[in-house]
Scaffold this active site. Structure first.
Site, PDB file in Angstrom:
ATOM      1  CB  THR A   1     -12.406 -28.925  31.713  1.00 60.22           C
ATOM      2  OG1 THR A   1     -11.016 -28.710  31.969  1.00 60.22           O
ATOM      3  CG2 THR A   1     -13.173 -28.982  33.028  1.00 60.22           C
ATOM      4  CG  LEU A   2     -17.013 -27.455  29.038  1.00 59.89           C
ATOM      5  CD1 LEU A   2     -17.490 -26.472  27.976  1.00 59.89           C
ATOM      6  CD2 LEU A   2     -18.190 -27.886  29.913  1.00 59.89           C
TER       7      LEU A   2
ATOM      8  NE  ARG B   1     -10.806 -19.046  42.792  1.00 54.90           N
ATOM      9  CZ  ARG B   1     -10.625 -19.900  41.792  1.00 54.90           C
ATOM     10  NH1 ARG B   1     -11.260 -19.731  40.663  1.00 54.90           N
ATOM     11  NH2 ARG B   1      -9.798 -20.918  41.930  1.00 54.90           N
TER      12      ARG B   1
ATOM     13  CD  GLU C   1     -15.839 -25.062  33.399  1.00 60.17           C
ATOM     14  OE1 GLU C   1     -15.748 -24.141  34.237  1.00 60.17           O
ATOM     15  OE2 GLU C   1     -14.889 -25.788  33.102  1.00 60.17           O
TER      16      GLU C   1
ATOM     17  CG  ASP D   1      -7.651 -19.076  40.095  1.00 63.28           C
ATOM     18  OD1 ASP D   1      -8.223 -19.635  39.130  1.00 63.28           O
ATOM     19  OD2 ASP D   1      -6.712 -19.588  40.718  1.00 63.28           O
TER      20      ASP D   1
ATOM     21  CG  ASP E   1      -7.757 -22.777  27.340  1.00 64.59           C
ATOM     22  OD1 ASP E   1      -7.613 -21.965  26.425  1.00 64.59           O
ATOM     23  OD2 ASP E   1      -6.797 -23.217  27.996  1.00 64.59           O
ATOM     24  CB  SER E   2      -7.618 -27.558  25.766  1.00 64.78           C
ATOM     25  OG  SER E   2      -8.149 -28.227  26.888  1.00 64.78           O
ATOM     26  N   GLY E   3     -10.863 -27.462  25.801  1.00 67.66           N
ATOM     27  CA  GLY E   3     -12.096 -28.240  25.689  1.00 67.66           C
ATOM     28  C   GLY E   3     -12.067 -29.532  26.476  1.00 67.66           C
TER      29      GLY E   3
HETATM   30  P1  5GP Z   1      -9.775 -26.610  29.228  1.00 65.94           P
HETATM   31  O1  5GP Z   1      -9.932 -27.973  29.805  1.00 65.94           O
HETATM   32  O2  5GP Z   1     -10.899 -26.197  28.316  1.00 65.94           O
HETATM   33  O3  5GP Z   1      -8.426 -26.413  28.584  1.00 65.94           O
HETATM   34  O4  5GP Z   1      -9.673 -25.651  30.437  1.00 65.94           O
HETATM   35  C1  5GP Z   1     -10.722 -25.093  31.029  1.00 65.94           C
HETATM   36  C2  5GP Z   1     -10.300 -24.586  32.375  1.00 65.94           C
HETATM   37  O5  5GP Z   1      -8.996 -23.976  32.329  1.00 65.94           O
HETATM   38  C3  5GP Z   1     -11.232 -23.517  32.822  1.00 65.94           C
HETATM   39  O6  5GP Z   1     -12.343 -24.035  33.504  1.00 65.94           O
HETATM   40  C4  5GP Z   1     -10.352 -22.657  33.684  1.00 65.94           C
HETATM   41  O7  5GP Z   1     -10.348 -23.184  34.986  1.00 65.94           O
HETATM   42  C5  5GP Z   1      -8.979 -22.807  33.103  1.00 65.94           C
HETATM   43  N1  5GP Z   1      -8.657 -21.656  32.229  1.00 65.94           N
HETATM   44  C6  5GP Z   1      -8.541 -21.641  30.883  1.00 65.94           C
HETATM   45  N2  5GP Z   1      -8.235 -20.418  30.433  1.00 65.94           N
HETATM   46  C7  5GP Z   1      -8.163 -19.625  31.522  1.00 65.94           C
HETATM   47  C8  5GP Z   1      -7.887 -18.218  31.718  1.00 65.94           C
HETATM   48  O8  5GP Z   1      -7.657 -17.416  30.803  1.00 65.94           O
HETATM   49  N3  5GP Z   1      -7.908 -17.773  32.999  1.00 65.94           N
HETATM   50  C9  5GP Z   1      -8.167 -18.592  34.066  1.00 65.94           C
HETATM   51  N4  5GP Z   1      -8.159 -18.048  35.276  1.00 65.94           N
HETATM   52  N5  5GP Z   1      -8.438 -19.913  33.924  1.00 65.94           N
HETATM   53  C10 5GP Z   1      -8.422 -20.417  32.666  1.00 65.94           C
HETATM   54 MG    MG Z   2     -13.067 -23.981  35.307  1.00 69.97          MG
END
Ligand code: 5GP
Ligand code: MG
Length: 200
Positions: A112-113, A170, A104, A164, A108-110
């Protein structure tokens, strides 16, 4: 520059220069290669943000492996995912019995993972580990394990090296922070556009 327009004007500063990324990718690859010697490694990138990282990582991995990609998107405002993660069905390679390394761009929040780890586990791999380039630890809402982490980063919106903003930046060879004024206040008007972009 084209017609006097500076396409990098929205960048605040370079956070991780190319040389720093290159060195860290090499270190991660060494750790991964040591752990996966003799295994059946499938490197599974998450489109679109991980494509540059995957390309550099696999070329630094001195062991046999296969590469695949899956597509995941989260919906909601641009700066955070709301936990609804959609995975494109058709792309999944056969995972049963494989040693899968999910790659990955950023956690961020976690959400997605966490969702992807569940989806992976359902498909019967022999093992699953996660390699993530960047971690915004302070933003975590659900706990996730990242076995191979590149860098912990501050809570700013980052672009480049695959990441992006509304589809742009990107291809920058470094990771940069976007100026706050470039995205703040634009959440409302641009969330629809960003959702349409789909794959992260
Ligand atoms: P999560 O589900 O952990 O909140 O989000 C993860 C996804 O959010 C990452 O795979 C990415 O696509 C997007 N994301 C989170 N923070 C950033 C950031 O600072 N910049 C960009 N471009 N994407 C982010
Ligand atoms: Mg991503």
């Amino acid at each position: 520059m084209t017609d006097g327009v500076d396409w990098l004007a929205d960048l605040d500063r370079v956070l991780l220069p190319e040389s720093v990324l290159r060195q860290r990718v090499r270190e991660l690859a060494q750790a991964i290669a040591a752990d996966y010697a003799g295994k059946d490694l499938l490197v599974l990138g998450v489109l679109t943000g991980s494509f540059v990282f995957v390309a550099d990582l696999v070329r630094a991995l001195d062991l046999p492996l296969e590469v695949g990609f899956i597509s995941a998107s989260s919906y909601g405002k641009q700066s955070a995912s709301n936990g609804q993660v959609t995975v494109l069905e058709g792309l999944w390679p056969e995972l049963s019995g494989r040693d899968v390394l999910l790659v990955e761009d950023i956690v961020d929040s976690g959400h997605t993972l966490a969702h992807l780890r569940q989806e992976l586990a359902r498909r019967g791999p022999r093992s699953v580990a996660v390699c993530c380039l960047l971690d915004k630890t302070e933003r975590r809402e659900v706990p996730v394990t990242v076995e191979y982490l590149g860098f912990s980063v501050p809570n700013e919106f980052l672009v480049g090296y695959g990441l992006d903003y509304a589809g742009r930046f990107r291809h920058l060879p470094y990771v940069a922070a976007l100026k706050a004024e470039a995205y703040q206040g634009k959440d409302e008007q641009s969330s629809e556009v960003l959702d349409d972009v789909g794959a992260e």
